[in-house]
Scaffold this motif. Structure first.
Motif, short mmCIF file in Angstrom:
data_model
loop_
_atom_site.label_atom_id
_atom_site.label_comp_id
_atom_site.label_asym_id
_atom_site.label_seq_id
_atom_site.Cartn_x
_atom_site.Cartn_y
_atom_site.Cartn_z
N ASP A 179 -6.95 -1.66 4.06
CA ASP A 179 -7.40 -1.00 2.82
C ASP A 179 -7.74 -2.01 1.74
O ASP A 179 -7.35 -3.18 1.80
CB ASP A 179 -6.32 -0.04 2.31
N ILE A 220 -9.94 -2.24 -5.53
CA ILE A 220 -10.31 -1.06 -6.30
C ILE A 220 -9.62 -1.07 -7.65
O ILE A 220 -10.24 -0.86 -8.71
CB ILE A 220 -9.94 0.23 -5.54
N PHE A 221 -8.31 -1.32 -7.65
CA PHE A 221 -7.54 -1.34 -8.89
C PHE A 221 -8.01 -2.46 -9.81
O PHE A 221 -8.14 -2.26 -11.02
CB PHE A 221 -6.05 -1.51 -8.56
N GLN A 248 -10.99 -3.87 -9.96
CA GLN A 248 -12.30 -3.53 -10.51
C GLN A 248 -12.18 -2.50 -11.63
O GLN A 248 -12.93 -2.55 -12.61
CB GLN A 248 -13.21 -3.02 -9.39
N GLN A 249 -11.24 -1.58 -11.48
CA GLN A 249 -11.01 -0.59 -12.53
C GLN A 249 -10.55 -1.25 -13.83
O GLN A 249 -10.72 -0.68 -14.90
CB GLN A 249 -9.96 0.43 -12.07
N GLU A 263 -9.16 5.51 -4.21
CA GLU A 263 -8.93 5.34 -5.64
C GLU A 263 -8.25 6.55 -6.27
O GLU A 263 -7.59 6.44 -7.31
CB GLU A 263 -10.25 5.05 -6.37
N GLN A 264 -8.40 7.72 -5.66
CA GLN A 264 -7.79 8.93 -6.21
C GLN A 264 -6.30 9.05 -5.86
O GLN A 264 -5.62 9.93 -6.35
CB GLN A 264 -8.53 10.16 -5.70
N LEU A 271 -7.10 -1.33 -1.69
CA LEU A 271 -6.49 -0.77 -2.90
C LEU A 271 -6.44 -1.79 -4.03
O LEU A 271 -6.70 -1.45 -5.19
CB LEU A 271 -5.08 -0.27 -2.59
N ASN A 323 -11.53 8.27 -0.22
CA ASN A 323 -11.20 8.37 -1.66
C ASN A 323 -9.87 7.71 -2.02
O ASN A 323 -9.01 8.32 -2.67
CB ASN A 323 -11.18 9.84 -2.10
N PRO A 363 0.96 2.01 -9.71
CA PRO A 363 0.20 0.74 -9.74
C PRO A 363 1.00 -0.49 -10.14
O PRO A 363 0.43 -1.56 -10.29
CB PRO A 363 -0.87 1.05 -10.78
N SER A 382 0.83 -1.21 0.00
CA SER A 382 0.00 0.00 0.00
C SER A 382 0.86 1.26 0.00
O SER A 382 0.55 2.24 -0.67
CB SER A 382 -0.93 0.01 1.22
N ILE A 427 -4.01 6.37 -6.02
CA ILE A 427 -3.17 5.33 -6.62
C ILE A 427 -2.19 5.99 -7.59
O ILE A 427 -2.57 6.44 -8.66
CB ILE A 427 -4.01 4.27 -7.35
#
Length: 390
Positions: free
Chosen positions: A150, A155-156, A158-159, A122-123, A152, A120, A128, A39, A125
């Protein structure tokens, strides 16, 4: 560090040797244990992600700003963070201080503090590379658990279109599915997740139902015996009480196992002492470099070398510990253009006795699932016998 030093470090990193025993592991033979280092590398702007100490300090700061903790308690906890070595105890006391006195796992002010600290994500990262490497391994069957709060990685993922799923130890059915390899993109949070503070626990007593469930403990400890754990971005995970309760307490002959831990080599004497000590736990300590900036590139290079290894033939690698992956199995059988069931139906001239069909069906069930799991309903025949958790 100036630009010339960075270039030198990158050059040294590219030439760094990696243990052959590690890069020759198949992805589906690995289980990643993710710590705060991951992280910290991904979102360096969030201090709470950098370490346990930073996380506790950030929560105390949020508690003071939100006025949910008495000023006297704020000052006392700040002293404890500086002086106390066992930060898990400090964190546990902090959670209790902001929780109902009934002892129930009800919503509490600790939840609000975590929401403030991890707002927030995701904002934030920025780097990566490590997450990309982890996802690449997960695509090929590597399992992942984390001590981090977390999400992270989820989130990554899923993006990038992956059906990521955050798992909590208190959900027995999900834990069993994950441990048997049936949730490909599941991430097991053994301390819980910040989005569900009611499920966050920092000592084994909080998971009493889990640790006293023979089925759960057997399937989890079986992983420690049959997988190669790769500790990435972890500090002193082996001292973590929950990790010990889940994987170490009843595992015998740990020296016979082969796990790996990536660490920063700041001090040579400390590093080589750690290597010697960890071998007693069946863990090979590997240095990714002398500075934290080397970490992402090392993980990327390691992942690339692991993923380029050719998978073994299906039947050659089928053991009581599991089967090789679907693609390997299909290559062995020459079934790239049609699945097994169609092949059987089209083989009219082959003597398909009841026994032969049963064998084919069993094999088909195995290759359709994750490469680590046994056929449904036959776990007791495939898993190793493990001493019951005491």
């Amino acid at each position: 560090m100036d630009s010339e030093e960075r270039k030198t470090n990158r050059s040294e990193q590219k030439s760094r040797k990696i243990l052959k025993s590690l890069i020759r592991k198949q992805p589906c033979d690995l289980l990643l244990v993710i710590g705060t280092g991951v992280s910290a590398a991904v979102a360096p702007e969030i201090p709470a992600l950098c370490s346990w100490r930073s996380c506790i300090e950030a929560v105390i700061e949020a508690a003071e700003q939100l006025e949910v903790l008495h000023p006297g308690d704020v000052a006392e906890f700040r002293k404890k963070v500086i002086k106390d070595r066992d930060l898990l105890v400090v964190a546990h006391d902090l959670i209790r201080k902001m929780s109902p006195r009934t002892g129930d796992s009800k919503p509490n002010f600790f939840q609000d503090c975590l929401m403030e600290v991890f707002d927030n994500l995701e904002q934030h990262i920025q780097n990566p590379v490590v997450l990309q490497s982890i996802l690449r391994l997960m695509e090929r069957g590597t399992m992942v658990l984390t001590t981090n709060y977390d999400n992270l990685l989820e989130i990554f993922g899923q993006q990038h279109g992956k059906p990521m799923e955050s798992l909590d130890l208190k959900d027995k059915d999900k834990v069993l599915q994950w441990a048997r390899g049936h949730i490909k993109y599941g991430v097991l949070h053994i301390h819980g997740l910040y989005t569900d503070p009611c499920g966050m626990v920092l000592d084994p007593s909080g998971y009493k139902d889990v640790t006293q469930d023979p089925e759960v403990m057997e399937v989890l400890q079986n992983l420690y015996l049959t997988k190669s754990f790769l500790f990435v971005g972890c500090g002193e995970t082996l001292r973590d009480q929950i990790f010990q309760a889940l994987f170490l307490y009843t595992v015998k002959n740990k020296v016979d196992l082969e796990h790996y831990m990536l660490v920063l080599k700041e001090n040579e004497d400390h590093f080589f002492k750690l290597q010697a000590d960890m071998l007693l736990h069946g863990i090979k300590v590997v240095s990714y470099g002398d500075c934290f900036e080397s970490f992402p590139e090392y993980v990327q290079d390691l992942t690339a070398q692991i993923c380029k290894q050719r998978s073994p033939d299906a039947f050659a690698s089928t053991t009581v510990l599991g089967t090789s992956c679907v693609d390997c199995a299909k290559r062995k059988l020459g079934e790239n253009d049609m699945d097994l069931s169609k092949r059987v139906k089209q083989s009219d001239n082959v003597d398909t006795s009841a026994g032969d069909l049963n064998i084919v069906k069993k094999f088909e069930t195995q290759v359709q699932g994750n490469c680590t799991g046994p056929p449904e309903g036959e776990a007791e025949n495939w898993a190793l016998t493990i001493p019951e958790f005491q």
